[in-house]
Design a protein around this motif. Structure first.
Motif, PDB file in Angstrom:
ATOM      1  N   VAL A 113       1.771   9.274  -5.952  1.00  0.00           N
ATOM      2  CA  VAL A 113       2.148  10.674  -5.718  1.00  0.00           C
ATOM      3  C   VAL A 113       3.285  11.085  -6.657  1.00  0.00           C
ATOM      4  O   VAL A 113       3.299  12.211  -7.184  1.00  0.00           O
ATOM      5  N   GLY A 114       4.236  10.168  -6.880  1.00  0.00           N
ATOM      6  CA  GLY A 114       5.331  10.477  -7.793  1.00  0.00           C
ATOM      7  C   GLY A 114       4.844  10.714  -9.217  1.00  0.00           C
ATOM      8  O   GLY A 114       5.273  11.667  -9.890  1.00  0.00           O
ATOM      9  N   TRP A 174       1.857  11.669 -10.086  1.00  0.00           N
ATOM     10  CA  TRP A 174       1.106  12.925 -10.036  1.00  0.00           C
ATOM     11  C   TRP A 174       2.062  14.116 -10.127  1.00  0.00           C
ATOM     12  O   TRP A 174       1.822  15.066 -10.899  1.00  0.00           O
ATOM     13  N   ASN A 218       0.829  -1.209   0.000  1.00  0.00           N
ATOM     14  CA  ASN A 218       0.000   0.000   0.000  1.00  0.00           C
ATOM     15  C   ASN A 218       0.861   1.256   0.000  1.00  0.00           C
ATOM     16  O   ASN A 218       0.574   2.223  -0.713  1.00  0.00           O
ATOM     17  N   LEU A 219       1.909   1.252   0.807  1.00  0.00           N
ATOM     18  CA  LEU A 219       2.801   2.415   0.869  1.00  0.00           C
ATOM     19  C   LEU A 219       3.547   2.613  -0.448  1.00  0.00           C
ATOM     20  O   LEU A 219       3.736   3.743  -0.901  1.00  0.00           O
ATOM     21  N   ILE A 220       3.957   1.503  -1.054  1.00  0.00           N
ATOM     22  CA  ILE A 220       4.633   1.606  -2.351  1.00  0.00           C
ATOM     23  C   ILE A 220       3.680   2.182  -3.400  1.00  0.00           C
ATOM     24  O   ILE A 220       4.052   3.065  -4.186  1.00  0.00           O
ATOM     25  N   LEU A 254       1.122   4.091  -2.874  1.00  0.00           N
ATOM     26  CA  LEU A 254       0.904   5.505  -2.571  1.00  0.00           C
ATOM     27  C   LEU A 254       2.069   6.356  -3.069  1.00  0.00           C
ATOM     28  O   LEU A 254       1.864   7.414  -3.686  1.00  0.00           O
ATOM     29  N   ALA A 255       3.289   5.887  -2.826  1.00  0.00           N
ATOM     30  CA  ALA A 255       4.466   6.641  -3.260  1.00  0.00           C
ATOM     31  C   ALA A 255       4.521   6.732  -4.788  1.00  0.00           C
ATOM     32  O   ALA A 255       4.829   7.791  -5.349  1.00  0.00           O
ATOM     33  N   VAL A 256       4.196   5.633  -5.460  1.00  0.00           N
ATOM     34  CA  VAL A 256       4.211   5.641  -6.930  1.00  0.00           C
ATOM     35  C   VAL A 256       3.140   6.594  -7.460  1.00  0.00           C
ATOM     36  O   VAL A 256       3.385   7.364  -8.409  1.00  0.00           O
TER      37      VAL A 256
END
Length: 277
Positions: free
Chosen positions: A46-47, A49, A38-40, A42-44
């Motif tokens: 946002v990146g 975006w 889930n964190l990965i 989310l990071a992908v």
């Protein structure tokens, strides 16, 4: 060992205890990898975006601009007030819709006469989008809070009633027949067998109804609202204020996700008796 000594056998856990232990261990093992994924994700997200905003795609605001705008709306109290107003409307409509959907679904599933009387209306209104009833709600209920909550209520009700109905219809007849052979009356069979067996369907219907309630929120707040996330996004649209629109979208998504996780937690606790594959 002397002849007077009696060997003591170690207690061997039964199948149910072994299944519970295996399920608990599996849940513990799967929690951390799922959280990491889930964190990965989310990071992908946002990146990606940020890259799209940096490339100037349709004047898309970046994460930093949206975060700054969210900070401004929180500092002046606008975002908390709007979030609470929308949350109150969604919770009220969702709670009323679910509370009515469960008994109606039970009646339709348990009594053929009730099914024949109610199912045509349920199926009819399921084909009519709740948003299409906004003009009628305004004419009949005015422009206060009632029509807003009514539209959200209708969306949650129609999503949940079918799940409750299907849960009753899908109960294994063997369980019902076994309870009756043991002397259980209809009321006991319904309370002790049908309701627990229908719980997974009801909870899934509640999750779908919750999504429908949040999905209807923005349109419901078209009805002369003075506060709320949908109202704020519509006002921002008039001034082409994209960061404020993104703040509203993200807030709705976060609140809906948190409420869905709470329902999922309740589902896991209430349906522990089910076999997991």
């Amino acid at each position: 060992m002397s002849s007077t000594e009696i060997p003591i056998k170690e207690a061997v856990p039964g199948p149910a205890a072994r299944a519970r232990g295996a399920r608990t261990l599996r849940d513990k093992r799967s929690f951390l990898p799922a959280l990491g994924l889930n964190l990965i994700a989310l990071a992908v997200g946002v990146g990606a975006w940020a890259l799209l905003a940096r490339a100037g795609v349709q004047a898309l605001p970046g994460p930093v601009a949206v975060a700054d705008r969210a900070g401004e709306l929180i500092a002046d109290g606008t975002l908390p007030v709007d979030a609470l107003a929308s949350l109150r409307r969604v919770l009220t409509g969702f709670a009323l819709g679910t509370l009515l959907a469960v008994p109606v679904g039970f009646l339709m599933g348990w009594y053929p006469v009730a099914r024949g009387l109610l199912e045509p209306y349920v199926q009819f209104f399921r084909t009519v989008p709740p948003l299409a009833l906004i003009p009628l709600a305004i004419v009949l209920l005015g422009i206060g809070e009632v029509p807003k909550v009514f539209v959200i209520f209708l969306a949650a009700f129609l999503s949940s009633v079918v799940a409750a109905f299907q849960g009753v219809v899908g109960v294994d007849r063997t369980l019902i027949d076994a309870a009756r052979v043991l002397g259980a009356r209809d009321g006991t069979v319904f309370v002790k067998v049908v309701v627990p067996a229908s719980a997974p369907f009801i909870l899934v219907g509640m999750r779908i109804g919750l999504g429908s309630a949040w999905g209807t929120l923005v349109a419901a707040e078209l009805i002369a609202a003075q506060e709320g996330l949908g109202f704020r996004m519509q006002q921002a649209q008039l001034y082409y204020d994209l960061p404020t629109i993104f703040v509203g979208l993200i807030t709705i998504g976060v609140l809906g996700l948190l409420m869905d996780r709470l329902l999922l937690l309740a589902e896991r606790r209430l349906t522990r008796w089910q076999e997991t594959r």
